[in-house]
Design a protein around this motif. Structure first.
Motif, short mmCIF file in Angstrom:
data_model
loop_
_atom_site.label_atom_id
_atom_site.label_comp_id
_atom_site.label_asym_id
_atom_site.label_seq_id
_atom_site.Cartn_x
_atom_site.Cartn_y
_atom_site.Cartn_z
N ALA A 1 1.04 -1.35 -0.09
CA ALA A 1 -0.26 -0.44 0.02
C ALA A 1 0.80 0.97 0.16
CB ALA A 1 -0.96 -0.27 0.84
N LEU A 2 2.04 1.27 0.63
CA LEU A 2 2.78 2.09 0.69
C LEU A 2 3.48 2.78 -1.07
CD1 LEU A 2 5.16 1.28 3.53
CD2 LEU A 2 3.81 3.32 3.35
N LEU A 3 3.41 1.77 -1.53
CA LEU A 3 3.65 1.61 -2.92
C LEU A 3 2.33 2.17 -3.87
CD1 LEU A 3 6.18 -0.38 -3.89
CD2 LEU A 3 6.55 1.16 -2.91
N LEU A 4 1.18 1.77 -3.65
CA LEU A 4 0.04 1.55 -4.39
C LEU A 4 -0.83 3.40 -4.57
CD1 LEU A 4 -0.77 -1.78 -4.32
CD2 LEU A 4 -0.13 -0.62 -6.62
N PHE A 5 -1.28 3.40 -2.64
CA PHE A 5 -1.15 4.30 -2.16
C PHE A 5 -0.99 5.19 -1.39
CE2 PHE A 5 -4.33 0.72 -2.03
CZ PHE A 5 -5.29 0.72 -3.71
N PRO A 6 0.64 6.35 -1.58
CA PRO A 6 0.89 6.57 -0.87
C PRO A 6 0.18 7.70 0.04
CG PRO A 6 1.57 7.16 -2.95
CD PRO A 6 0.45 6.32 -3.23
N ALA A 7 -0.76 8.19 -0.20
CA ALA A 7 -1.58 9.40 -0.61
C ALA A 7 -2.90 9.37 1.09
CB ALA A 7 -2.42 10.51 -1.24
N LEU A 8 -2.09 7.42 1.48
CA LEU A 8 -3.48 7.77 1.98
C LEU A 8 -3.72 8.06 3.36
CD1 LEU A 8 -3.58 3.97 2.39
CD2 LEU A 8 -5.69 4.94 1.48
N PRO A 9 -4.32 9.01 4.75
CA PRO A 9 -4.40 9.41 5.50
C PRO A 9 -4.13 8.73 6.78
CG PRO A 9 -6.68 9.69 4.80
CD PRO A 9 -5.76 8.47 4.20
N ARG A 10 -4.84 7.62 6.73
CA ARG A 10 -5.09 6.97 8.08
C ARG A 10 -4.73 5.19 7.32
NH1 ARG A 10 -10.51 6.58 10.38
NH2 ARG A 10 -8.98 4.88 11.56
N PRO A 11 -3.81 5.01 8.36
CA PRO A 11 -3.20 3.05 8.29
C PRO A 11 -4.58 2.41 8.12
CG PRO A 11 -1.20 4.41 9.80
CD PRO A 11 -3.01 5.38 9.41
N ASP A 12 -5.48 2.01 8.74
CA ASP A 12 -6.54 1.58 8.72
C ASP A 12 -7.14 2.14 7.58
OD1 ASP A 12 -6.01 0.92 11.41
OD2 ASP A 12 -7.22 3.03 12.40
N GLN B 1 -10.58 4.54 19.70
CA GLN B 1 -10.22 6.06 18.66
C GLN B 1 -8.93 6.47 19.31
OE1 GLN B 1 -13.28 9.53 19.06
NE2 GLN B 1 -13.52 8.35 21.58
N LEU B 2 -8.38 6.63 20.11
CA LEU B 2 -7.43 6.76 21.45
C LEU B 2 -5.94 6.22 21.25
CD1 LEU B 2 -8.10 6.39 25.09
CD2 LEU B 2 -8.06 8.42 24.01
N PHE B 3 -5.46 5.82 19.88
CA PHE B 3 -4.54 5.42 18.76
C PHE B 3 -4.51 5.05 18.03
CE2 PHE B 3 -5.93 2.24 22.71
CZ PHE B 3 -3.72 2.89 23.19
N TRP C 1 -3.10 -1.81 14.84
CA TRP C 1 -1.96 -2.37 15.28
C TRP C 1 -2.08 -2.16 16.20
CZ3 TRP C 1 -0.24 -6.73 14.69
CH2 TRP C 1 1.53 -6.40 14.54
N GLN C 2 -0.97 -0.65 16.32
CA GLN C 2 -1.28 -0.29 17.34
C GLN C 2 -1.83 -0.27 18.71
OE1 GLN C 2 0.62 4.15 17.57
NE2 GLN C 2 1.24 3.51 15.55
N ASN D 1 -2.29 5.78 31.73
CA ASN D 1 -1.16 6.26 30.98
C ASN D 1 -2.10 6.53 29.45
OD1 ASN D 1 1.47 7.26 29.72
ND2 ASN D 1 0.95 5.04 29.11
N VAL D 2 -2.84 5.68 29.49
CA VAL D 2 -3.90 6.04 27.70
C VAL D 2 -5.28 6.91 27.57
CG1 VAL D 2 -4.83 4.59 26.12
CG2 VAL D 2 -2.31 4.08 27.01
N VAL D 3 -5.83 6.26 29.02
CA VAL D 3 -7.29 7.20 29.02
C VAL D 3 -7.34 8.12 29.75
CG1 VAL D 3 -9.57 6.35 29.79
CG2 VAL D 3 -7.75 4.15 28.98
#
Length: 240
Positions: free
Chosen positions: A35-46, A128-130, A134-135, A184-186
């Protein structure tokens, strides 16, 4: 693995589970790399997976992939809810109430499943905090897995670890992990990466295991009877 017949079966089970994890890395990493090569302009990894499906697959195959994805999601959720409700019912509630009938056990399992589903729905907004799913997965594992890691590491290299220490480590370690996740997260009272949380919690859980095991020492080796095949029991024992 914890219910294996003997130590060798447990070792082979752990090795086989690790082997099954290796192909998953390639299945996860390769689509993102493409996807880095096919769609380099994606705003979000999801958005990588949906774009790969919508842009590269024909209509018929796309429907099959989406149907398979939905079916796999439903099966995973159902199996996790069923496993969690079984643990609550059989390993916790039934241990304290030995006289439960089968109908009551089934009813408690259904209530547990519904309660777990409600908790999962209530927890969903925290995703939505992440930046990505994957993260989120890696962060949750970093806070939840350290008690198990501490048990295996300390248990492999120190013969003094016992059941009381293991129980305290699982209970207190899980509680500390959840508390640190909330802080730490919430709530964001602290700000450090989850990769730092994992070793901190592992060291803390190992300290709990060692401290509780030392307060409740295991029986002497001379009092342990290993003459009944692969089973281990405290003498006197009856192998018949």
């Amino acid at each position: 693995m914890l219910s294996a017949k003997n130590i060798d079966h447990a070792r082979w089970g752990a090795l086989f589970a690790g082997l099954l994890k290796l192909p998953v890395l390639f299945l996860i990493v390769l689509p993102g790399t493409c996807a880095l090569l096919l769609f380099p302009a994606l705003p979000r990894p999801d958005l990588v997976y949906p774009n790969l499906i919508l842009q590269l697959l024909p209509t018929g195959i796309m429907g099959l992939v989406v149907a398979g994805f939905v079916a796999a999601t439903m099966v995973s959720i159902a199996s996790m809810l069923n496993s969690a409700s079984t643990l609550i019912t059989m390993d916790i509630i039934k241990q304290f109430k030995l006289g439960l009938s089968d109908s009551k056990v089934v009813r408690i399992g259904r209530v547990s499943t519904a309660a777990l589903l409600v908790v999962a729905v209530a927890w969903a907004p925290q995703l939505q905090l992440f930046p990505s799913l994957w993260q989120y997965l890696q962060a949750v594992l970093a806070y939840a897995v350290p008690p198990v890691v501490a048990l295996f590491l300390v248990g492999m290299f120190w013969r003094g670890a016992n059941a009381e220490g293991a129980a305290a480590t699982m209970c207190l370690g899980s509680l500390f992990g959840f508390a640190l996740f909330m802080v730490n997260v919430v709530l964001r009272w602290t700000h450090f990466h989850f990769l730092y949380a994992a070793p901190i919690l592992t060291v803390l859980d190992a300290a709990i295991l060692v401290a509780v095991s030392l307060r409740n020492p295991a029986p002497a080796e001379a009092s342990i009877d290993v003459s009944c095949g692969d089973s281990i029991s405290v003498a006197p024992s009856n192998c018949g």
